[in-house]
Scaffold this active site. Structure first.
Site, short mmCIF file in Angstrom:
data_model
loop_
_atom_site.label_atom_id
_atom_site.label_comp_id
_atom_site.label_asym_id
_atom_site.label_seq_id
_atom_site.Cartn_x
_atom_site.Cartn_y
_atom_site.Cartn_z
N HIS A 187 0.78 -1.13 -0.04
CA HIS A 187 -0.01 -0.24 0.06
C HIS A 187 0.88 1.21 0.11
CE1 HIS A 187 -3.20 2.41 2.65
NE2 HIS A 187 -2.73 2.98 1.62
N MET A 226 1.41 4.83 0.37
CA MET A 226 0.86 6.18 0.72
C MET A 226 2.07 7.16 0.57
SD MET A 226 -0.76 4.72 4.18
CE MET A 226 0.23 3.40 3.97
N PHE A 280 -1.30 6.16 10.30
CA PHE A 280 -1.02 5.48 11.59
C PHE A 280 -2.06 4.28 11.80
CE2 PHE A 280 -0.31 10.02 11.75
CZ PHE A 280 1.07 9.95 12.18
N GLY A 326 -3.99 1.53 14.75
CA GLY A 326 -4.66 1.68 15.58
C GLY A 326 -5.76 2.99 15.88
N GLY A 359 -8.12 -0.09 8.05
CA GLY A 359 -7.99 0.73 9.02
C GLY A 359 -9.21 0.61 10.13
N GLY A 360 -8.67 0.43 11.41
CA GLY A 360 -9.76 0.09 12.38
C GLY A 360 -10.75 -1.17 12.28
N SER A 387 -3.26 -3.58 14.37
CA SER A 387 -3.43 -3.71 15.64
C SER A 387 -4.42 -4.78 16.20
CB SER A 387 -3.82 -2.31 16.17
OG SER A 387 -5.08 -1.78 15.69
C1 DX5 Z 1 -2.95 3.18 7.88
C2 DX5 Z 1 -2.54 2.04 7.45
C3 DX5 Z 1 -3.20 0.75 7.73
C4 DX5 Z 1 -2.80 0.47 9.32
C5 DX5 Z 1 -3.88 -0.06 9.72
O1 DX5 Z 1 -2.41 4.40 7.28
O2 DX5 Z 1 -2.86 2.16 5.81
O3 DX5 Z 1 -2.63 -0.47 7.13
O4 DX5 Z 1 -1.69 -0.42 9.28
O5 DX5 Z 1 -4.08 -0.43 11.04
P1 DX5 Z 1 -5.16 -0.83 12.21
O6 DX5 Z 1 -5.47 -2.12 11.62
O7 DX5 Z 1 -4.53 -0.72 13.39
O8 DX5 Z 1 -6.14 0.44 12.23
ZN ZN Z 2 -2.68 0.05 4.56
#
Ligand code: DX5
Ligand code: ZN
Length: 233
Positions: A68, A70, A145, A147, A178-179, A200
């Site tokens: 991914h 970013m 991030f 979490g 995410g989440g 997380s």
């Molecule tokens: C966020 C990342 C996610 C992140 C998800 O910017 O793209 O892949 O690791 O983390 P959790 O599952 O903890 O929300």
């Molecule tokens: Zn990701």
């Protein structure tokens, strides 16, 4: 792979000092993909890993690497990530003004192409590119991030993406990131997702096998749309 719902642990929440062990552990625990979050400190306010880590991961796992990006200048890094062994390369629509060209550049290197968008970006921006991708990733947090808390408004966007993909008979993965937790996996899959990224939720638990199994069990209680229609008929 082979499961109807793909579970993709995100190594962002793993212990980086023990990365190979963590990857082996989620592979043994039943993961379908390994999600690798690449951040550049520009597109998102955080820094993570680049092509050398992808290359190292490729040597220690059979799991497909779901990378991914970013990053602001995704186009410039596609050759290196492809060479490093990415199986999927997913780019942000917000960072790619010539999205069609970017997707072609991924595919011509034999890599599966994914496209993603931030929570505030409308899904309609993906209308024209949907037929050219292998994966659509819906961000359910603002990227940067691990979490963070799942943004509930995204359920509607997952459902819209499902309708758009079904309308063109696409078998692209519809992934959500995410989440994602054991507790909301069922609702996310009910909205139309086929792949779940979880950082997380998996790495904060002691027992990765039990967590992945619980997430899969929750997700697979959803009756697939087509059989549901058949039952109603
Ligand atoms: C966020 C990342 C996610 C992140 C998800 O910017 O793209 O892949 O690791 O983390 P959790 O599952 O903890 O929300
Ligand atoms: Zn990701």
């Amino acid at each position: 792979m082979g499961h109807p719902i793909h579970i993709a642990p995100s190594i962002l929440s793993a212990d980086f000092a023990r990365l190979a062990d963590e990857v082996a552990a989620v592979e043994r625990a039943g993961a379908d993909l390994l999600h690798v979050d690449v951040m550049d400190g520009h597109f998102v306010p955080n820094l993570t890993v680049g092509p050398p880590i992808v290359e190292s991961l490729k040597k220690v796992t059979k799991l497909p690497l779901d990378v991914h990006l970013m990053i602001t200048n995704a186009d410039a890094f596609i050759p290196e990530f492809a060479e490093a062994g990415a199986d999927y390369l997913t780019v942000h629509v917000e960072a790619c003004p010539h999205l069609h060209r970017t997707i072609q550049s991924i595919r011509e290197r034999g890599v599966k192409a994914g496209v993603t968008l931030n929570p505030a970006t409308p899904i309609s921006l993906l209308q024209e590119i949907m037929g050219d991708v292998d994966l659509v990733l819906i961000m359910s947090v603002n990227p940067g991030f691990g979490g963070q808390t799942f943004i509930p408004a995204v359920f509607k966007k997952i459902a819209q993406a499902r309708v758009m993909l079904d309308a063109i008979n696409s078998h692209a993965l519809l992934e959500v990131d995410g989440g994602v937790k054991v507790d909301n996996a069922r609702e996310i899959v009910a909205a139309g997702a086929t792949a779940l990224v979880a950082g997380s939720a998996i790495f904060s638990e002691h027992d990765y096998t039990a967590t992945i199994a619980a997430m899969r069990a929750a997700a697979e209680t959803v009756v697939p749309q087509k059989s549901r229609a058949a039952v109603n008929r």
